[in-house]
Write a protein that holds these residues in place. Structure first.
Motif, short mmCIF file in Angstrom:
data_model
loop_
_atom_site.label_atom_id
_atom_site.label_comp_id
_atom_site.label_asym_id
_atom_site.label_seq_id
_atom_site.Cartn_x
_atom_site.Cartn_y
_atom_site.Cartn_z
N GLY A 149 0.78 -1.23 0.00
CA GLY A 149 0.00 0.00 0.00
C GLY A 149 0.81 1.28 0.00
O GLY A 149 0.24 2.36 0.12
N VAL A 150 2.13 1.20 -0.12
CA VAL A 150 2.96 2.40 -0.18
C VAL A 150 2.87 2.99 -1.59
O VAL A 150 3.08 2.28 -2.58
CB VAL A 150 4.42 2.09 0.19
N VAL A 151 2.56 4.28 -1.64
CA VAL A 151 2.39 4.97 -2.92
C VAL A 151 3.56 5.95 -3.10
O VAL A 151 3.68 6.93 -2.37
CB VAL A 151 1.06 5.74 -2.97
N TYR A 152 4.42 5.66 -4.07
CA TYR A 152 5.51 6.55 -4.43
C TYR A 152 5.04 7.44 -5.59
O TYR A 152 4.55 6.92 -6.59
CB TYR A 152 6.73 5.77 -4.92
N THR A 153 5.22 8.75 -5.44
CA THR A 153 4.94 9.65 -6.55
C THR A 153 6.22 10.41 -6.88
O THR A 153 6.80 11.07 -6.02
CB THR A 153 3.83 10.65 -6.21
N LEU A 154 6.65 10.29 -8.14
CA LEU A 154 7.85 10.97 -8.61
C LEU A 154 7.42 12.07 -9.57
O LEU A 154 6.83 11.80 -10.62
CB LEU A 154 8.79 10.00 -9.33
N MET A 188 13.90 16.26 -9.38
CA MET A 188 12.82 15.32 -9.09
C MET A 188 12.35 15.53 -7.65
O MET A 188 13.15 15.72 -6.75
CB MET A 188 13.31 13.89 -9.27
N PHE A 189 11.05 15.51 -7.47
CA PHE A 189 10.42 15.65 -6.17
C PHE A 189 9.78 14.30 -5.84
O PHE A 189 9.02 13.76 -6.65
CB PHE A 189 9.37 16.76 -6.24
N VAL A 190 10.08 13.76 -4.67
CA VAL A 190 9.54 12.46 -4.27
C VAL A 190 8.55 12.64 -3.13
O VAL A 190 8.85 13.30 -2.14
CB VAL A 190 10.67 11.49 -3.83
N ASP A 191 7.38 12.06 -3.31
CA ASP A 191 6.37 12.08 -2.24
C ASP A 191 5.92 10.65 -1.97
O ASP A 191 5.82 9.84 -2.90
CB ASP A 191 5.18 12.93 -2.65
N GLN A 210 8.41 6.27 7.39
CA GLN A 210 9.87 6.31 7.40
C GLN A 210 10.42 6.90 6.11
O GLN A 210 11.33 7.74 6.13
CB GLN A 210 10.43 4.90 7.61
N LEU A 211 9.83 6.49 4.99
CA LEU A 211 10.29 6.99 3.71
C LEU A 211 9.99 8.48 3.55
O LEU A 211 10.82 9.25 3.07
CB LEU A 211 9.64 6.20 2.57
N GLN A 212 8.79 8.88 3.96
CA GLN A 212 8.43 10.29 3.81
C GLN A 212 9.31 11.19 4.66
O GLN A 212 9.68 12.29 4.25
CB GLN A 212 6.96 10.50 4.18
N TRP A 225 14.58 16.76 0.92
CA TRP A 225 15.42 16.96 -0.24
C TRP A 225 14.66 17.11 -1.56
O TRP A 225 13.63 16.48 -1.77
CB TRP A 225 16.40 15.76 -0.40
N PHE A 226 15.22 17.95 -2.43
CA PHE A 226 14.97 17.87 -3.86
C PHE A 226 16.10 17.00 -4.41
O PHE A 226 17.25 17.11 -3.97
CB PHE A 226 15.04 19.24 -4.54
#
Length: 454
Positions: free
Chosen positions: A315-320, A359-362, A391-393, A399-400
């Motif tokens: 269920g982890v959603v990575y948005t790049l 790149m922006f990571v959410d 933890q990831l967020q 950072w950018f």
């Protein structure tokens, strides 16, 4: 004794004296008291090393460069890159061990005039002609364990380098295995996203563009893909990819599973080439300067070259989000133009194939996409997917990132590139079963309330 005899005697005596004076005399070799002794006798344990600093001269930029890795609050960081985390334990151990038991093997010179030809001049000396690389290692208390200038490699002795202690004139030839990189990417965690390709169950590609002049998002045609069991191959864990609900296929085409695997591999292996710190208060100016824009209500983020989402089985959603390009190089690329210099800008007719991109990571958690929870059992107090997303967020919030043009092109694809010519009897490209809409990851809200972007 007549005159001739006398002259002969004088000549003979003179020859004898000259011969005695010119005979070989054995001269004792000068024994230098420190030859063969350790360069750093008090340094015996690589675990003592708490910081490593390498000072060099950049011929291209005509300036001194400094790279440092040190331990702060129990973790390795890179100070020149705003204390970005370093994967430094193993690499630091190898670097420090390079100087343990290194000896002053052969004395080559005691004259400062010879430093240039051996390449052991101080790299910070603006007038130097033969600069070396100065390496300094300290312990946690700041005590210097190693401080040395490493010069040219000897041609006639394998593994030997000219070295000099910075406060001394003497130059030695020492056998040393120098393996110290000053490349930012060699010191950081290679697995940026902590995502496994096989764990991705849904993938959304939206290759829109942001028209900054008109404040509009154009060319929106998101493609949602979902991994489902393959009825024809029930034992195949990889399954098959189908088009998710709300997306449409391409007439006469079918999904290209090989191309999808390539794209997901790019996400899995994504590596960065630079970082920029995000301000704690994420302002519109900070976002827009790197090609990221928000809607007037501040709830939706856009990158000016589109975005992708990768949803994993927990269920982890990575948005790049993909932003503006940068043509910087060297330290300006890896850490930003912190020295006050203006970043390079692209010219209208300039080739952009070597450009890197922001790149922006959410990261968010979508319980509807979590396939690890047993629907028949009691719901967990805090799902593992939610813990991992937090933890990831916490990591990405600071950072950018800057990625290479090659990485960008491997992940960001136009919709048509996901398809190939349909084979006879392949059937429609629509989903075999409806897929639930993907819950979008919610980006951090900027400080200002009214942005000027779309």
């Amino acid at each position: 004794m007549n005159r001739t005899t006398l002259i002969s005697v004088v000549i003979a005596l003179g020859s004898l004296g000259l011969a005695i004076w010119m005979r070989p005399v054995e001269i004792a070799a000068v024994a230098y008291e420190d030859t063969g002794t350790p360069l750093f006798p008090n340094f015996s344990d690589p675990a003592q090393a708490s910081s490593l600093e390498v000072t060099s001269w950049d011929d291209t930029a005509a300036r001194v460069t400094n790279f440092k890795v040190e331990q702060k609050a129990g973790r390795w960081v890179i100070p020149s890159h705003n204390d970005y985390p370093a994967d430094g334990t193993e690499r630091m151990g190898k670097a420090a061990a390079s100087f343990i038991d290194v000896k002053k093997d052969v004395l080559r010179s005691e004259r400062s005039e010879d430093h240039a030809q051996f390449g052991v001049e101080d790299p910070s000396d603006p007038n130097a002609k033969g600069r070396g690389q100065r390496i300094t290692i300290k312990d946690a208390a700041g005590t210097v364990l190693v401080d040395i200038i490493v010069g040219k490699k000897l041609d006639d002795k394998e593994g030997f380098f000219y070295v000099r202690l910075p406060d001394q004139k003497r130059v030695y030839a020492s056998k040393i295995d120098v393996d110290i990189s000053t490349n930012f990417t060699d010191w950081i965690e290679k697995d940026l996203l902590k995502i496994e390709q096989d764990s991705i169950t849904q993938f959304l590609s939206d290759s829109y563009k942001v028209d900054e002049a008109q404040g509009k998002v154009t060319e929106r045609d998101p493609l949602l893909l979902k991994r489902e069991p393959d009825p024809s191959k029930p034992d195949d864990k990889e399954g098959m990819w189908v088009i998710g609900e709300g997306s449409t296929g391409v007439d006469g085409k079918e999904l290209d599973s090989f191309k999808i695997r390539q794209i997901l591999s790019g996400v899995d292996r994504l590596q960065i080439v630079g970082v920029r710190p995000r301000p704690e208060q994420l302002t519109l100016q900070a976002l827009q300067s790197k090609g990221f824009f928000v809607t007037p209500d501040g709830r939706r983020l856009f990158g000016n070259e589109g975005e992708v989402k990768a949803i994993t089985e927990d269920g982890v959603v990575y948005t790049l989000y993909f932003g503006e390009i940068t043509l910087d190089s060297g330290l300006a690329l890896t850490a930003g133009a912190e020295d006050g210099s203006k970043p390079a800008e692209a010219k209208p007719d300039e080739e952009k194939k070597d450009a890197n991109r922001y790149m922006f990571v959410d990261v968010a958690y979508d319980p509807a996409s979590d396939r690890t929870i047993n629907p028949a059992g009691p719901p967990p107090d805090e799902p593992e997917g939610l813990k991992r997303a937090k933890q990831l967020q916490a990591r990405f919030d600071k950072w950018f990132y800057v990625i290479s043009d090659a990485s960008f092109k491997q992940i960001r694809k136009d919709k048509a590139e996901f398809f190939k010519d349909a084979s006879p009897g392949s059937g429609p490209t629509a989903p075999t079963t409806p897929a639930a809409p993907v819950k979008p990851a919610k980006p951090a809200k900027p400080a200002e309330k009214k942005p000027a972007a779309p």
